[in-house]
Design a protein around this motif. Structure first.
Motif, PDB file in Angstrom:
ATOM      1  N   ASP A   1       7.356   5.035   9.813  1.00  0.00           N
ATOM      2  CA  ASP A   1       6.705   3.905  10.442  1.00  0.00           C
ATOM      3  C   ASP A   1       7.443   3.583  11.734  1.00  0.00           C
ATOM      4  OD1 ASP A   1       5.919   0.571   9.218  1.00  0.00           O
ATOM      5  OD2 ASP A   1       5.747   1.490  11.198  1.00  0.00           O
TER       6      ASP A   1
ATOM      7  N   ARG B   1       3.209   2.752   0.593  1.00  0.00           N
ATOM      8  CA  ARG B   1       1.783   2.713   0.896  1.00  0.00           C
ATOM      9  C   ARG B   1       1.023   2.231  -0.332  1.00  0.00           C
ATOM     10  NH1 ARG B   1       0.717   1.712   5.072  1.00  0.00           N
ATOM     11  NH2 ARG B   1       1.560   3.477   6.176  1.00  0.00           N
TER      12      ARG B   1
ATOM     13  N   GLU C   1       1.409  -1.377  -0.819  1.00  0.00           N
ATOM     14  CA  GLU C   1       0.552  -2.133   0.086  1.00  0.00           C
ATOM     15  C   GLU C   1      -0.856  -2.243  -0.457  1.00  0.00           C
ATOM     16  OE1 GLU C   1       1.675  -1.318   4.471  1.00  0.00           O
ATOM     17  OE2 GLU C   1      -0.518  -1.325   4.375  1.00  0.00           O
TER      18      GLU C   1
ATOM     19  N   ALA D   1      -4.012   2.439   8.283  1.00  0.00           N
ATOM     20  CA  ALA D   1      -3.560   1.928   6.992  1.00  0.00           C
ATOM     21  C   ALA D   1      -4.637   1.085   6.335  1.00  0.00           C
ATOM     22  CB  ALA D   1      -2.285   1.107   7.186  1.00  0.00           C
TER      23      ALA D   1
END
Lengths: 340, 324, 317
Positions: free
Chosen positions: B3, B157, B160, C12
């Motif tokens: 990231d 991920r 999230e 995302a």
């Protein structure tokens, strides 16, 4: 300059002053109040500085040097007790009206803070932070201000495009240069550099030091250079003052103090930062054992006694005042009187 | 897979949200370091400091009272009182009296009985769900923090994703799809709560990983298992415990809401379920305050108690957070 | 603003959306009973009719095919037909969105405003009576379930004092701005009181941290007035976590008031969810779940981008 006398040399120096010193600190006491009680950070410090003069202020963390710097522009936290006077070009900083104080800040004297990562606003671009200082005291409009910002950055050796950066995008050395540029924005007469090189790599340190020396010469600035590293002071400062436990324990011309320290603390401090190649350091003991004293619990007499290798019984009787230790030199050690 | 922000936003967001119930930062002008205490305190020290703090003491006492009440339920009042059939003779929605100190509910059952026995389910579900969440969260967080690289990226991920799922709608959906039971509720709360713990622990593991004693262990040739077990876990455990104390109130509040909406096991009396029943019976309109005040106040008390304990514990474990 | 940053965030978010779609799809296929069969519980319907219905609902194809079909449908805005009302789910939802947005939107804004001002005042006068009081109040209100606060408010103001309506969004036969406003007061208050504490604590905490920062001293040293130091340097830094919180809370605007809507019989998505639960009206539940999750994903994305704009440390490397 004044001739030293057997009495307090600082007082006689003051008496002889023909033109007013730029900075005149008189018996300054700074005491912080906290939950745990009162903390005396500065316990009676006096010195003067004329235009163009340079003074190095050295000592370990907690000796009061940063408090001293903050006091000059009355930047101490609320509730801090202050006694004594700090005269900036004749005006007492502590009795100025708030408006006058704000006008004087940055234009008479400016501070270059240590740890410039936290001293710069992280969400403002560098150019805006510098421009703010300019516009505050001389509103000249955006364009003119930005032009001046460019000049200032050039002066400290930064390319103009760095102005658009945010603090976190710059290296430590670059941030320190920005701090210096910002400090010069309003053309102050006095620059107080509070540990400007402490957080930097050795190579970068040397560069920043060289820059400061250059600027001081070119602009004729009076400078107070605060650090715990004695060795950097000898080249850029004419005079040196060593602080311990809130007081000045030795002062004098920097080379004299560094090469022939009179106070045991200064001796230890000088030895702790050896010059490579200098034979003296090969054999002299390095480092200083113990910690600086807790200002709330100072031992009776000289506060250095617990760590002093030359202490005698009489040292614990009373705290020694500054005594003459040579031409334009003084030291606060009982032995000095005996030798000097 | 890295990231570019270095997870800066996530951590900024996390710290913002984690601050919700966190104790105060130090006073302006004082020294600051927001790392957890480097020197591990002994359990005895932790206890002493915890007990010395006002909020810790208050929280713990309240908790002990309620837990005791829940455990001693059979001694206070018989569980037979929960059966509707046994209450047939009683006056419904009756105000408090000598016979029924908390009055009766819509079926004539003693509200006191409902209150005392309901505490059991509310506390049980809250704690069980928290344990599930903490277990999953710790597992994911520690592995993500320790392994780093791709594993960490993938795990974060996934974390999230789970954060995105709204709790109540998921609970409703699952309740409609699965059976309505305590296990479903525990599952739902657990699934929606673990990401918070995972993030917290990953951040902590990351900071521990770089400390010298871990590097030393690695240099000495210690295997991963040993490093995690001997070095990482002990540093992380206090944080887990503090996080647990602050997650339980969330779980209890969640169970309350779910039970209120009728998603819980209809046969199990919990405080939320009682509230739901009182509302369905129109207790508000008929002024039967004894029906809905006790369970609600019980929830408030228990949640407050856990929160106070959690805050006190955090202050003890991280003295830099203490009030100046 | 860094484009790479924005693109990464969008990527995302898309992944999250796919995850939600998959979850949505799988969850409802977990239903053991035959959805068509349960529609006609107890009634005798011919096998042919059932088969036709199955085909209509697309239930006769294989799993992966069904999933693709589902995604395609959803992308076109077709969320299926409600089992109970036989109307398109999207229409049903559309008619119920506004009441929920009105209620939760106003409550979120209200709680943010109260919380931020209280937090600033508390931080500015640290350890004062106000400070301690507001922290205590924040912790206390946090411990009260929002619907319970609703019940208490309802019991006191609507039933006992009879000052305000006891439920619904409008008086039967009536309506209009003031009327809706009166109905809005209690449910909005319940939500706002429950959630202002979060903002108070975060704002206070954040401001206290910022007040200790060195750059404020620099600003003072430059000659800036205290009020301007606060306004220009302290608050812009301190407000960042609050903005994050606010934006994230907006995501929960649609799904956050289910219990409160139940208490006040508020005709919004919350009530729709409760009703769908009774069937269970699966297409409706599916559509609602998708809507709720998407709202969160979307607001998270917007939050990320806005935050990146406000805090350059995050978006510019």
């Amino acid at each position: 300059m004044s001739t030293a006398s057997a009495a307090d040399p600082a007082a006689s120096e003051r008496a002889v002053v023909a033109d007013r010193p730029l900075l005149d600190v008189r018996d300054l006491h700074v005491t912080y109040s906290s939950r745990e009680g009162e903390i005396p950070a500065v316990r009676g410090v006096s010195f003067t500085l004329r235009r163009g003069e340079t003074l190095g202020l050295a000592g370990e963390s907690g000796c009061g040097k940063s408090s001293l710097a903050a006091a000059v522009l009355k930047l101490l936290p609320q509730g801090t007790k202050v006694e004594g006077e700090v005269l900036l070009d004749g005006e007492n900083v502590f009795t100025m009206s708030p408006g006058r104080l704000r006008a004087v800040r940055w234009t008479e004297a400016a501070i270059v803070f240590q740890g410039a990562m936290h001293a710069l606003n992280p969400v403002w671009k560098v150019k805006h932070q510098i421009a703010e200082a300019i516009q505050l005291h001389d509103p000249i409009g955006d364009k003119a201000a930005q032009a001046r910002v460019g000049e200032l950055l050039e002066q400290v050796g930064l390319p103009g495009r760095r102005a658009d950066a945010y603090p976190h995008q710059l290296s430590g050395g670059q941030r320190q240069r920005v701090m210096i540029a910002m400090a010069l924005a309003c053309k102050p007469h006095l620059l107080i550099a509070d540990e400007p090189t402490t957080a930097l790599d050795v190579m970068v340190q040397a560069q920043v030091l060289a820059l400061l020396e250059q600027l001081q010469e070119d602009l004729g600035l009076a400078m107070v250079f605060i650090t715990h590293d004695l060795s950097v002071l000898t080249s850029c400062c004419r005079r040196l003052a060593i602080m311990y436990a809130g007081r000045v324990v030795e002062e004098g011309p920097s080379h004299a103090v560094f090469d022939h320290p009179q106070h045991p603390y200064t001796k230890a401090l000088a030895a702790a930062f050896p010059t490579i190649g200098d034979m003296r350091f090969r054999r002299a003991p390095l480092g200083l054992a113990g910690d600086p004293p807790d200002p709330r619990e100072l031992p009776p007499g000289c506060p250095f006694v617990p760590r002093c290798s030359e202490a005698i019984d009489a040292c614990s009787d009373a705290e020694p005042a500054l005594r003459v230790a040579g031409p334009m030199r003084s030291a606060a050690c009982i032995r000095v009187e005996a030798d000097g | 897979m890295t990231d570019p922000t270095g997870g800066a936003f996530e951590s900024a967001r996390d710290s913002a949200l984690a601050e919700v119930m966190a104790p105060d930062p130090p006073a302006p002008g004082s020294r600051r370091s927001l790392n957890w205490s480097r020197r591990r305190k002994s359990a005895g020290e932790v206890w002493r400091e915890f007990w010395a703090s006002g909020q810790g003491k208050a929280g713990l006492i309240i908790l002990v009272v309620f837990v005791a009440m829940a455990l001693l339920a059979p001694l206070i009042t018989s569980s037979e009182g929960l059966k509707v059939t046994n209450a047939l003779g009683n006056k419904q929605n009756a105000p408090p009296s000598w016979e029924f100190p908390f009055g009766t509910d819509n079926d004539g059952r003693s509200v006191l009985t409902l209150f005392v026995w309901g505490a059991r389910i509310s506390l049980f579900v809250g704690i069980a769900a928290t344990l599930v969440a903490i277990f999953i969260g710790s597992f994911v967080g520690i592995i993500a923090g320790y392994a780093g690289g791709r594993t960490e990226g993938v795990l974060m991920r996934v974390t999230e994703w789970f954060l995105v799922i709204p709790f109540l709608p998921l609970a409703i959906v699952l309740a409609s799809v699965l059976s309505r039971s305590l296990s479903t509720i525990i599952l739902v709360i657990g699934i929606t709560s673990w990401p918070g713990t995972a993030r917290l622990l990953r951040a902590q593991v990351l900071s521990v990983k770089e400390r010298t004693f871990v590097e030393r262990a690695r240099a000495l040739g210690a295997g991963h298992g040993r490093i995690v077990g001997r070095h990482v876990l002990p540093s992380v455990l206090p944080l887990v415990f503090a996080n647990l104390t602050l997650t339980v109130p969330i779980a209890i509040l969640s169970e309350t809401t779910l039970a209120f909406l009728g998603l819980g096991d209809p046969l199990r009396v919990s405080w939320g379920q009682t509230l739901g029943a009182s509302f369905a019976a129109g207790a508000t309109s008929i002024g039967a305050w004894w029906y809905y005040l006790p369970p609600g106040l019980g929830i408030v008390a228990v949640v407050l108690a856990f929160t106070l304990c959690g805050r006190a514990l955090e202050e003890v474990l991280n003295p830099n957070l203490r009030q100046r | 603003m860094n484009t790479r940053y924005v693109l990464r965030r969008v990527g995302a978010a898309s992944l999250s959306l796919i995850f939600v779609l998959a979850l949505n799809f799988v969850l409802f296929r977990m239903v053991k009973s035959d959805p068509v069969g349960s529609l006609f519980r107890g009634r005798n319907v011919s096998q042919g009719a059932k088969d036709r219905l199955r085909a209509e609902f697309g239930l006769d194809k294989s799993m992966p095919e069904q999933f693709i079909a589902y995604v395609k449908q959803t992308a076109q805005g077709n969320l299926g037909i409600s089992y109970s009302t036989r109307q398109p789910v999207s229409d049903e939802i559309a008619s119920k969105i506004w009441p929920t947005v009105l209620l939760v939107g106003s409550a979120t804004i209200l709680s943010a405003i109260i919380g931020v001002f209280a937090g600033i005042r508390a931080a500015w006068r640290r350890n004062s009576a106000f400070d301690r009081g507001s922290t205590g109040a924040s912790m206390f209100t946090y411990a009260i379930p929002d619907f319970y606060l609703g019940i208490l408010l309802l019991a006191f103001f609507a039933f006992w004092l009879a000052w305000l309506p006891t439920g619904g969004m409008e008086t039967a036969g009536g309506g209009g701005f003031v009327d809706t406003g009166k109905h809005l007061i209690l449910p909005c208050a319940a939500l706002a009181i429950s959630y202002f504490g979060e903002y108070t604590i975060i704002m206070r905490s954040s401001l206290l941290e910022v007040l200790g920062e060195d750059y404020l001293i620099t600003a003072r040293a430059k000659g800036l007035r205290d009020a301007l130091v606060r306004k220009r340097h302290a608050v812009p830094n301190a407000i960042l976590p609050v903005i994050t919180l606010f934006a994230l809370n907006l995501g929960f605007v649609l799904s956050g008031a289910i219990a409160v809507e139940t208490v006040f019989s508020w005709p919004g998505l919350g009530q729709a969810t409760q009703d769908a639960l009774k069937g269970p009206d699966y297409p409706m539940l599916q559509g609602l779940f998708l809507l709720f999750s998407s709202a969160i994903i979307l607001t998270n994305l917007v939050t990320d981008v806005v935050y990146g704009y406000l805090d350059p440390r995050v978006s510019t490397p």
